[in-house]
Design a protein around this motif. Structure first.
Motif, PDB file in Angstrom:
ATOM      1  N   VAL A  93       2.318 -12.515  -0.726  1.00  0.00           N
ATOM      2  CA  VAL A  93       0.944 -12.779   0.011  1.00  0.00           C
ATOM      3  C   VAL A  93       0.368 -13.906  -0.699  1.00  0.00           C
ATOM      4  N   ALA A  94      -0.285 -14.653   0.385  1.00  0.00           N
ATOM      5  CA  ALA A  94      -0.684 -16.046  -0.440  1.00  0.00           C
ATOM      6  C   ALA A  94      -2.079 -16.254   0.328  1.00  0.00           C
ATOM      7  N   SER A  95      -2.964 -17.152  -0.330  1.00  0.00           N
ATOM      8  CA  SER A  95      -4.195 -17.595   0.466  1.00  0.00           C
ATOM      9  C   SER A  95      -4.772 -18.590  -0.480  1.00  0.00           C
ATOM     10  N   LYS A  96      -5.471 -19.474   0.100  1.00  0.00           N
ATOM     11  CA  LYS A  96      -6.146 -20.461  -0.255  1.00  0.00           C
ATOM     12  C   LYS A  96      -7.510 -19.933  -1.280  1.00  0.00           C
ATOM     13  N   SER A  97      -7.852 -18.688  -0.775  1.00  0.00           N
ATOM     14  CA  SER A  97      -9.229 -18.132  -1.262  1.00  0.00           C
ATOM     15  C   SER A  97      -8.633 -16.761  -1.935  1.00  0.00           C
ATOM     16  N   PRO A  98      -9.603 -16.407  -2.766  1.00  0.00           N
ATOM     17  CA  PRO A  98      -9.064 -14.817  -3.701  1.00  0.00           C
ATOM     18  C   PRO A  98      -8.620 -13.996  -2.552  1.00  0.00           C
ATOM     19  N   LEU A  99      -7.529 -13.107  -3.019  1.00  0.00           N
ATOM     20  CA  LEU A  99      -6.988 -12.327  -1.800  1.00  0.00           C
ATOM     21  C   LEU A  99      -7.823 -10.752  -2.137  1.00  0.00           C
ATOM     22  N   PRO A 100      -7.999 -10.166  -1.162  1.00  0.00           N
ATOM     23  CA  PRO A 100      -8.766  -8.836  -1.096  1.00  0.00           C
ATOM     24  C   PRO A 100      -7.813  -7.894  -1.765  1.00  0.00           C
ATOM     25  N   LEU A 101      -7.325  -7.839  -2.990  1.00  0.00           N
ATOM     26  CA  LEU A 101      -6.214  -7.075  -3.552  1.00  0.00           C
ATOM     27  C   LEU A 101      -6.811  -5.581  -3.586  1.00  0.00           C
ATOM     28  N   THR A 102      -8.004  -5.098  -3.788  1.00  0.00           N
ATOM     29  CA  THR A 102      -8.427  -3.701  -3.780  1.00  0.00           C
ATOM     30  C   THR A 102      -8.276  -3.060  -2.204  1.00  0.00           C
ATOM     31  N   THR A 103      -8.444  -3.872  -1.273  1.00  0.00           N
ATOM     32  CA  THR A 103      -8.387  -3.518   0.047  1.00  0.00           C
ATOM     33  C   THR A 103      -6.722  -3.255   0.377  1.00  0.00           C
ATOM     34  N   ILE A 104      -6.181  -4.355   0.053  1.00  0.00           N
ATOM     35  CA  ILE A 104      -4.594  -4.398   0.171  1.00  0.00           C
ATOM     36  C   ILE A 104      -3.934  -3.049  -0.264  1.00  0.00           C
ATOM     37  N   ARG A 105      -4.313  -2.628  -2.062  1.00  0.00           N
ATOM     38  CA  ARG A 105      -3.766  -1.699  -2.503  1.00  0.00           C
ATOM     39  C   ARG A 105      -4.158  -0.292  -1.529  1.00  0.00           C
ATOM     40  N   ALA A 106      -5.327  -0.242  -0.947  1.00  0.00           N
ATOM     41  CA  ALA A 106      -5.699   1.077  -0.189  1.00  0.00           C
ATOM     42  C   ALA A 106      -5.000   1.157   1.027  1.00  0.00           C
ATOM     43  N   GLY A 107      -4.660  -0.003   1.699  1.00  0.00           N
ATOM     44  CA  GLY A 107      -4.052  -0.026   2.684  1.00  0.00           C
ATOM     45  C   GLY A 107      -2.368   0.467   2.636  1.00  0.00           C
ATOM     46  N   LEU A 108      -2.005  -0.140   1.435  1.00  0.00           N
ATOM     47  CA  LEU A 108      -0.478   0.318   0.980  1.00  0.00           C
ATOM     48  C   LEU A 108      -0.512   1.862   0.657  1.00  0.00           C
ATOM     49  N   ASP A 109      -1.589   2.416   0.216  1.00  0.00           N
ATOM     50  CA  ASP A 109      -1.676   3.889  -0.079  1.00  0.00           C
ATOM     51  C   ASP A 109      -1.624   4.480   1.158  1.00  0.00           C
ATOM     52  N   ARG A 110      -2.188   3.976   2.175  1.00  0.00           N
ATOM     53  CA  ARG A 110      -2.416   4.640   3.552  1.00  0.00           C
ATOM     54  C   ARG A 110      -1.011   4.653   4.297  1.00  0.00           C
ATOM     55  N   HIS A 111      -0.743   3.180   4.251  1.00  0.00           N
ATOM     56  CA  HIS A 111       0.665   3.061   5.109  1.00  0.00           C
ATOM     57  C   HIS A 111       2.072   3.594   4.685  1.00  0.00           C
ATOM     58  N   ALA A 112       2.240   3.258   3.335  1.00  0.00           N
ATOM     59  CA  ALA A 112       3.427   3.164   2.679  1.00  0.00           C
ATOM     60  C   ALA A 112       3.654   4.711   2.642  1.00  0.00           C
ATOM     61  N   LYS A 113       5.085   5.133   2.986  1.00  0.00           N
ATOM     62  CA  LYS A 113       5.779   6.335   2.993  1.00  0.00           C
ATOM     63  C   LYS A 113       6.448   6.422   1.482  1.00  0.00           C
ATOM     64  N   GLU A 114       6.782   5.423   0.820  1.00  0.00           N
ATOM     65  CA  GLU A 114       7.409   5.474  -0.507  1.00  0.00           C
ATOM     66  C   GLU A 114       6.578   4.598  -1.589  1.00  0.00           C
ATOM     67  N   PRO A 115       6.579   4.961  -2.721  1.00  0.00           N
ATOM     68  CA  PRO A 115       5.966   4.258  -3.796  1.00  0.00           C
ATOM     69  C   PRO A 115       6.339   2.847  -3.779  1.00  0.00           C
ATOM     70  N   VAL A 116       5.052   1.990  -3.932  1.00  0.00           N
ATOM     71  CA  VAL A 116       5.067   0.564  -3.718  1.00  0.00           C
ATOM     72  C   VAL A 116       4.103  -0.162  -4.879  1.00  0.00           C
ATOM     73  N   THR A 117       4.501  -1.148  -5.385  1.00  0.00           N
ATOM     74  CA  THR A 117       3.776  -1.722  -6.380  1.00  0.00           C
ATOM     75  C   THR A 117       3.153  -3.070  -5.822  1.00  0.00           C
ATOM     76  N   LEU A 118       1.865  -3.435  -6.148  1.00  0.00           N
ATOM     77  CA  LEU A 118       1.258  -4.654  -5.790  1.00  0.00           C
ATOM     78  C   LEU A 118       0.978  -5.441  -7.001  1.00  0.00           C
ATOM     79  N   LEU A 119       1.607  -6.526  -7.272  1.00  0.00           N
ATOM     80  CA  LEU A 119       1.666  -7.478  -8.489  1.00  0.00           C
ATOM     81  C   LEU A 119       0.497  -8.435  -8.009  1.00  0.00           C
ATOM     82  N   PRO A 120      -0.545  -8.640  -8.836  1.00  0.00           N
ATOM     83  CA  PRO A 120      -1.583  -9.371  -8.322  1.00  0.00           C
ATOM     84  C   PRO A 120      -1.755 -10.786  -8.650  1.00  0.00           C
ATOM     85  N   ASP A 121      -0.493 -11.277  -9.114  1.00  0.00           N
ATOM     86  CA  ASP A 121      -0.212 -12.589  -9.386  1.00  0.00           C
ATOM     87  C   ASP A 121       1.316 -13.207  -9.077  1.00  0.00           C
TER      88      ASP A 121
END
Length: 499
Positions: free
Chosen positions: A448-476
């Protein structure tokens, strides 16, 4: 010492060399499509088919020259064509039955399947040219002219066959039709040549028993080729494609391209996402401003089963989406079997993703999704820093790029790709299962990439909602380590990819 064999008429000699050389190149190109459903279409597969073809040409030419010196070539030409026809027809059952056993990308399986697809007929047909050359060398003072002329004619035959197969035959006909059609042409050519030589010399090369045996074997080979199991529902210009119904869900459909499970589509619920990486990308798209139900402008590099475009259509009504898909036949299959309906809100342009991306206006999209694959490999020209610069150019301020990557330990490709994306975008993150990040298993990764800061907290919440298996979000981009950035001048994607 007997009189040397009579030369063939110049036009007949040229036709034989042109046709035999062209047939070998048809087989070489079609061989890539025959083996693709079982071992994929990678650089290693292409290299194997080309290498086996060249080996067949080398050994066939050598044997043809030896036989031409020991026997009357006029007695060997017709049998060579007919045997070449039989070998061509046999490639279908050999590859399609053996492919069920040799599935996967292991080097021995790739080489063996490539040999089954092309070696025997290419070897037999390559004996024709030295035999014809031998017959035409009646005057030693013209040796250079004769060899040069026939060599150039053979090369022209190969060029013509390559262009015709790549631009016309593959786009218009299934591979089995091309193979069996070529076998039929070679068989007819061999019979006509044998009849002509019999008429000229007063006898047909070979005994009646041998001719009858060749006929029986030829018919058996053609029958086996016609009845060999076909792994494709549809054979497009780029893929062997099939659609399977999910036994657990009557509305679920699995799209398989060249033996790889490519997309899952729920015909009754486009918000149902089955593949893990698609769930992760959905978490990213849900996090886009101004809100999860607001319309956006999205560009998709690769269509596949159109799972993400349909998800955005359902969850963000009013969005405008453009899909760049190389394979027009796949788009047609999506319309027929996966419920794809295009319109002003979802447009498709058939063509190369990078060419199509370059033609897009600057700052035109809120989201770009990279999900284009050749088998399990991101095409190299879609992985480079120059490609990422084009992606960045088309994104608006705050826009996000999400790229799907597949890799296996030691994860050299995904690390280089992450470094490449980070060389263009100041803000990057990586989504992957914990076991993949630890190097214990292969997996999809989403960059995931952007020219502006990424909404990491919101993405993490979305992963908790969508993902059926454990998944890690590395912020860099720290997972990349010191991996080398890929460029248009250096992008050895196939060699970096772990298997």
């Amino acid at each position: 010492m007997g009189a040397p064999p009579r030369a063939l008429p110049s036009a007949l000699a040229s036709t034989l060399v042109f046709g035999a050389s062209g047939s070998v190149l048809v087989l070489e190109i079609v061989a890539l499509r025959l083996v693709g459903p079982y071992v994929g279409v990678t650089l290693q597969v292409s290299s194997s088919v080309i290498g086996v073809s060249l080996a067949a040409i080398a050994y066939g030419t050598w044997l043809g020259g030896r036989l031409a010196d020991r026997f009357d070539p006029r007695a060997l030409l017709a049998p060579a064509l007919i045997l070449g026809a039989i070998g061509t027809a046999l490639t279908l059952p050999l590859v399609r039955w053996a492919g069920q056993i040799l599935r996967g990308g292991a080097a021995p399986a790739v080489l063996l399947l490539a040999a089954m697809a092309v070696f025997l007929p290419a070897f037999l047909l390559s004996t024709v040219t030295p035999m014809v050359v031998k017959l035409q060398l009646a005057d030693l003072n013209r040796t250079g002219a004769v060899v040069g002329r026939l060599s150039s004619i053979g090369t022209l035959g190969a060029i013509t066959a390559t262009l015709a197969t790549g631009f016309i035959f593959v786009a218009a006909l299934p591979s089995s039709w091309i193979v069996l059609g070529l076998a039929g042409l070679l068989a007819v050519g061999g019979l006509i040549l044998g009849w002509r030589l019999r008429r000229d010399a007063g006898e047909l090369p070979g005994s009646p028993r041998a001719r009858a045996l060749l006929g029986v074997v030829g018919l058996a080979a053609a029958g086996l080729g016609a009845t060999a199991p076909d792994p494709c529902d549809v054979e497009t210009a780029y893929h062997c494609a099939s659609v399977e119904v999910d036994r657990a869900d009557p509305s679920g459909r699995l799209l398989i391209l060249n033996s790889a499970h490519h997309s899952y589509v729920d015909l009754s619920d486009p918000s149902h996402l089955d593949f893990a990486y698609v769930q992760w990308i959905a978490a990213v798209t849900d996090a886009l401003s101004p809100g999860p139900a607001s319309p956006i402008d999205a560009l998709h590099l690769g269509g596949g089963g159109f799972t993400m475009p349909e998800y955005l259509r359902a969850t963000r009504p009013g969005s405008r989406q453009l899909v760049l898909e190389l394979d027009g036949g796949l788009v047609k299959l999506d319309r027929q079997k996966l419920g794809l309906v295009t319109g002003p809100d979802l447009r498709v342009e058939v063509g190369d993703a990078r060419v199509g991306l370059t033609a897009q206006p600057a700052a035109a999209y809120d989201l770009v999704i990279g999900d284009a694959f050749g088998y399990l490999v991101v095409p190299w020209h879609l992985s480079t820093r120059e490609m990422m610069a084009q992606v960045a150019r088309t994104l608006r301020p705050g826009g996000v790029y999400a790229q799907n990557v597949i890799d296996h330990p030691p994860d050299r490709f995904v690390k280089s790709e992450l470094a490449t994306v980070a060389a263009v975008f100041p803000h990057v993150a990586l989504i992957a299962p914990p076991k993949a990040l630890s190097g214990s298993t292969g997996s999809n990764f989403v960059i995931v990439a952007s020219k502006s800061p990424l909404p990491l907290t919101t993405i993490r919440a979305g992963l908790d909602r969508h993902a059926k298996e454990p998944v890690t979000l590395l912020p860099d981009g720290s997972f990349a380590g010191h991996a080398r950035v890929l460029t248009d001048d250096y992008a050895p994607v196939d060699q970096l990819l772990g298997y």
